[in-house]
Structures are given as C-alpha cells and as structure tokens.
Design an enzyme around this catalytic site. Structure first.
Site, short mmCIF file in Angstrom:
data_model
loop_
_atom_site.label_atom_id
_atom_site.label_comp_id
_atom_site.label_asym_id
_atom_site.label_seq_id
_atom_site.Cartn_x
_atom_site.Cartn_y
_atom_site.Cartn_z
N ASN A 37 1.96 -10.04 -13.89
CA ASN A 37 1.08 -10.36 -12.77
C ASN A 37 1.05 -11.85 -12.45
O ASN A 37 0.73 -12.23 -11.32
CB ASN A 37 -0.32 -9.83 -13.05
CG ASN A 37 -0.38 -8.33 -12.86
OD1 ASN A 37 -0.43 -7.84 -11.74
ND2 ASN A 37 -0.32 -7.58 -13.95
N THR A 90 6.52 0.45 -7.33
CA THR A 90 6.54 -1.01 -7.25
C THR A 90 6.80 -1.58 -8.64
O THR A 90 7.94 -1.75 -9.03
CB THR A 90 5.23 -1.57 -6.64
OG1 THR A 90 4.11 -1.00 -7.34
CG2 THR A 90 5.13 -1.23 -5.16
N THR A 143 6.42 -14.34 -7.18
CA THR A 143 7.39 -15.42 -7.31
C THR A 143 8.64 -14.98 -8.04
O THR A 143 9.63 -15.68 -8.06
CB THR A 143 6.77 -16.62 -8.05
OG1 THR A 143 6.28 -16.17 -9.33
CG2 THR A 143 5.65 -17.23 -7.24
N LYS A 202 2.33 6.89 -7.67
CA LYS A 202 2.81 5.60 -8.14
C LYS A 202 1.61 4.78 -8.58
O LYS A 202 0.48 4.95 -8.09
CB LYS A 202 3.61 4.86 -7.08
CG LYS A 202 2.86 4.44 -5.82
CD LYS A 202 2.01 3.20 -5.93
CE LYS A 202 2.80 2.01 -6.44
NZ LYS A 202 1.87 0.83 -6.60
N GLU A 249 1.02 -1.62 -16.58
CA GLU A 249 1.90 -2.78 -16.69
C GLU A 249 1.85 -3.39 -18.09
O GLU A 249 0.79 -3.80 -18.56
CB GLU A 249 1.51 -3.82 -15.63
CG GLU A 249 1.86 -3.36 -14.23
CD GLU A 249 1.26 -4.23 -13.14
OE1 GLU A 249 1.70 -4.09 -12.00
OE2 GLU A 249 0.35 -5.02 -13.44
N THR A 259 -7.63 7.02 -5.33
CA THR A 259 -6.55 6.90 -6.29
C THR A 259 -5.52 5.93 -5.79
O THR A 259 -5.44 5.67 -4.62
CB THR A 259 -5.88 8.26 -6.54
OG1 THR A 259 -4.84 8.09 -7.49
CG2 THR A 259 -5.28 8.81 -5.27
#
Length: 405
Positions: free
Chosen positions: A400, A155, A405, A181, A278, A192
């Site tokens: 995030n 993702t 959007t 992932k 991220e 997990t």
C-alpha cells in the site's frame, strides 16, 4: 422434501444457463501477467437483478449509475473495469461512466438502463475512455470465458475468486455461481468489495434482493482485511429464470434451499477475499457463540477479526490472547468477562474469565497454521456469529505504500 447442493470443481460465473462473458486488456492497468482489465457479463435473456452498495459517503460514479438502473424491472449486462476506480473524478467521471454504459448497450443491442457498471482500482484518476470504448466493441462473449471474468476484475488480488453450485430440488435443477475481487480496502458495511452472482433460477425481484441481503450479512459483511470500506463496494446478482423452476418468491421450502445455496456461494467468496488479504499468510476465523443477541455476536466477531493487534499477533504466532478480549471489550457488545470461555483452536485458554495455563509453546506452534480458528463463548444467550479476517504483515505496508508508484 429432497434437495442437494453440490459445489462444482471448475465452476465459473457462466455455469448457470444463458450467461456469457468476455474480457480484454484495454490498457487501464499496467501491463502484467494478468493482461485483462475490462470485462462484460451478459445474459441471453432479461434478468431480475439485485444489488447492495457501499455505505462510504465518498461514492464512485459507477455506484450511482448501477443503483439507478437497478430500479428498473430487469437488467441484462454488467460492464466492469479494473485498474481505475473512477472515484473522486467529479462530473467528468460521471460522464465517463455513463458513456461506458451507453457504449456497452449499443454494442449488445440493448438500452442503457439494461446495463449495470462497476469499477475498481486507483482513486482520483480519469478512465482512458477512447481505449475503453474501442475495447468494449472488441470483446467477444462466450459461455467458455467465465474464468476470464474473474481474472479481469482483479487488482492487488493474488488469485481469482469464483465458485459455482448445482442445486437439485425434487425434479428440477438450477445453478448459482459467483466471482469476487478484493484483497485490500476490505471492511464492508451493508455492502461488499466487488461481487457478482448469477443464477438461472426463476426468482422474484423482491425475494432476490432479500436473499442477497441475508447472504451478504453472514458473509461479505463479516470479513475485514484492513478496516477500510471502499468507495466502490458493489454486490450484484442476476437471475434469468432459464432453469424454468417454480418462481422463488417468499418463505417456502424451495426458497429456503435457494437461500442456503446462495449463502454457500457468498461465504465461499468472502472467505477467499479474507484469505487473499494483501500480504496475508493466514486466514483468521472468529467464532462467537452464547451472546445475548445476534447483533452482539456480530459486533464482537467483527471487532476481533479487525483488530490490528490480534492480526499482528497471529502473524507472529504470538498467543497473546489478551488482545482478543480487549477487542471484544471495545466492540460495544454486552457480556460478563467472568462467564467467558476462549479457545485458540481446540485449546481453552480462558475458562469463566480465568486463564487455564495452556502451554504457550504449543499455542504458538498451532498459530503457524494457514487457517486459525478463535472461538469465544460468552455463555449468556443464543446469539452466534462468525467473522473472517487475515494476519497483518510488513508486506501489507509495502503493497500500500507503493500502490500508485
């Protein structure tokens, strides 16, 4: 007993004998360079299976179905989609997940109970079932498609995460491979993100579940990116027995080697997830030793790895080691600050609770490495543990803030 465990340079989820996979773009995710969002993992023969799932009370539909189907003696396939979590979708979402399983079973000529399922992505949205059912029927399975599986489950990941090892034990050989992932909403607890492990070893169902839990406890359960435990966390393992080894079933020398190999696979995948957090630029490794117990060591390691103040300090290359001690102090573990030694890399910044006067400019320079190791020795007992995390950047907030959007 002679044994060896070798990491294969181009290994994938289909490296073990008898496993195939296929992936396709079904239109679940927005079109991008990674145009894959639906995949199936399949074994030529029935598998003993094990699984560990999220402890979040707000669980996604596929978690319930997979947990139920794992109660049967064997399973044979896993269908996975990315881009939509199918969580917070009520009875309709449960019906969608059941339909995915049924369609996969019909396509592969097996029973729905043979199929496990996982989903990942945005919460609260329905799956585009017409597209998914059509795409499931179009997926072509091949041993050569292993890397596509790892790409299709992504993702916000910036890179795929996969590994395979070859294990030799006195005259027989088997493989263990995995793919995972995860980059955000990573703070597992007895679970997990999404992880998938295959092996062609012959393993009893009870021992497979035990071994997977043992491996998860020192890998996936010891990473954190942002302190959030996902609604969809699932870890699966399939063992099809095609290596024709003596069945691993308990506390034997053979079983111990199997456990060691599985630990290597799980820790490699877990570190890859933490490294790909991220917006992250640095992997943080927290080593705790000398704790009064294993549980205390784990509490401290996870608390420090997950501390936003520690993570931001590492991002800014700020050697503010007081934040490390503050995180350890609120962890719930028992220790005496006057016995603690703290190291940033090889530099001891605290000895028996007293600062050493280590050069802060040198420490700041060292903190700019892509892998940062922080070690605490509590000097109390034999408990030790390692956790992994990553730095926290403004990019994490941006990713995030804009996610849907």
């Amino acid at each position: 007993m002679k044994s060896s465990i070798d990491i294969l340079p181009d290994g994938s989820i289909t490296t073990p004998k008898g496993f195939k996979t296929g992936a396709i773009y079904a239109g679940i995710k927005k079109k991008s360079k990674n145009n894959l969002d639906l995949t199936i993992l399949y074994s030529d023969t029935p598998c003993v299976a094990a699984g560990i799932f999220t402890t979040n009370k707000f669980r996604a539909a596929p978690v319930y179905i997979s947990e139920h189907n794992l109660g049967f003696p064997d399973n044979r396939a896993i269908v996975v989609n990315s881009g939509c979590a199918n969580a917070g979708t009520g009875e309709a979402g449960m019906a969608d997940a059941i339909e995915m399983v049924k369609t996969t079973a019909e396509t592969l000529n097996m029973q729905p109970k043979d199929v496990l399922i996982a989903s990942t992505g945005v919460i609260g949205h329905r799956l585009p079932m017409d597209k998914i059912k059509e795409s499931i029927r179009l997926i072509g399975l091949s041993q050569r498609n292993g890397h596509d599986f790892a790409r299709a489950i992504m993702t916000t990941d910036t890179r795929s995460k996969e590994i395979a090892v070859r294990v030799n034990i006195e005259g027989f050989q088997f493989y263990i491979a995995g793919a995972a992932k995860g980059a955000g909403m990573i703070h597992p607890n007895m679970a997990t993100l999404l992880g998938f492990i295959t092996t062609d070893a012959s393993v009893s169902k009870d021992f497979l579940q035990f071994a997977l839990k043992e491996a998860a406890d020192i890998s996936f359960n010891m990473i954190t990116v942002d302190g959030d435990t996902s609604t969809n966390d699932s870890l699966f393992m399939l063992a099809n027995g095609q290596a024709e080894n003596p069945t691993f079933a308990g506390d034997t020398e053979y079983s111990l080697v199997f456990q060691q190999a599985l630990n290597i696979v799980c820790q490699s995948l877990a570190k890859s997830v933490a490294r790909d957090g991220e917006g992250a630029k640095r992997l943080i490794e927290i080593q705790v030793e000398g704790a009064a117990s294993l549980e205390d060591a784990r509490l401290i390691a996870r608390a420090v790895a997950g501390s936003p103040l520690v993570k931001t300090a590492v991002h800014g290359a700020d050697p503010n080691w007081g934040r490390i001690l503050a995180a350890a102090g609120r962890s719930g573990a028992d220790f005496d600050i006057e016995r603690v030694d703290l190291y940033l890399g090889e530099s001891r910044v605290l000895q028996k609770g007293q600062r050493t006067g280590a050069d802060e400019k040198e420490l700041s320079s060292w903190l700019k490495q892509v892998e940062v190791i922080i070690k605490l020795n509590l000097n109390l007992g034999e408990g030790k543990s390692t956790a992994w995390g990553c730095d926290l950047s403004a990019e994490y907030v941006k990713i995030n803030a804009d996610y849907t959007t």
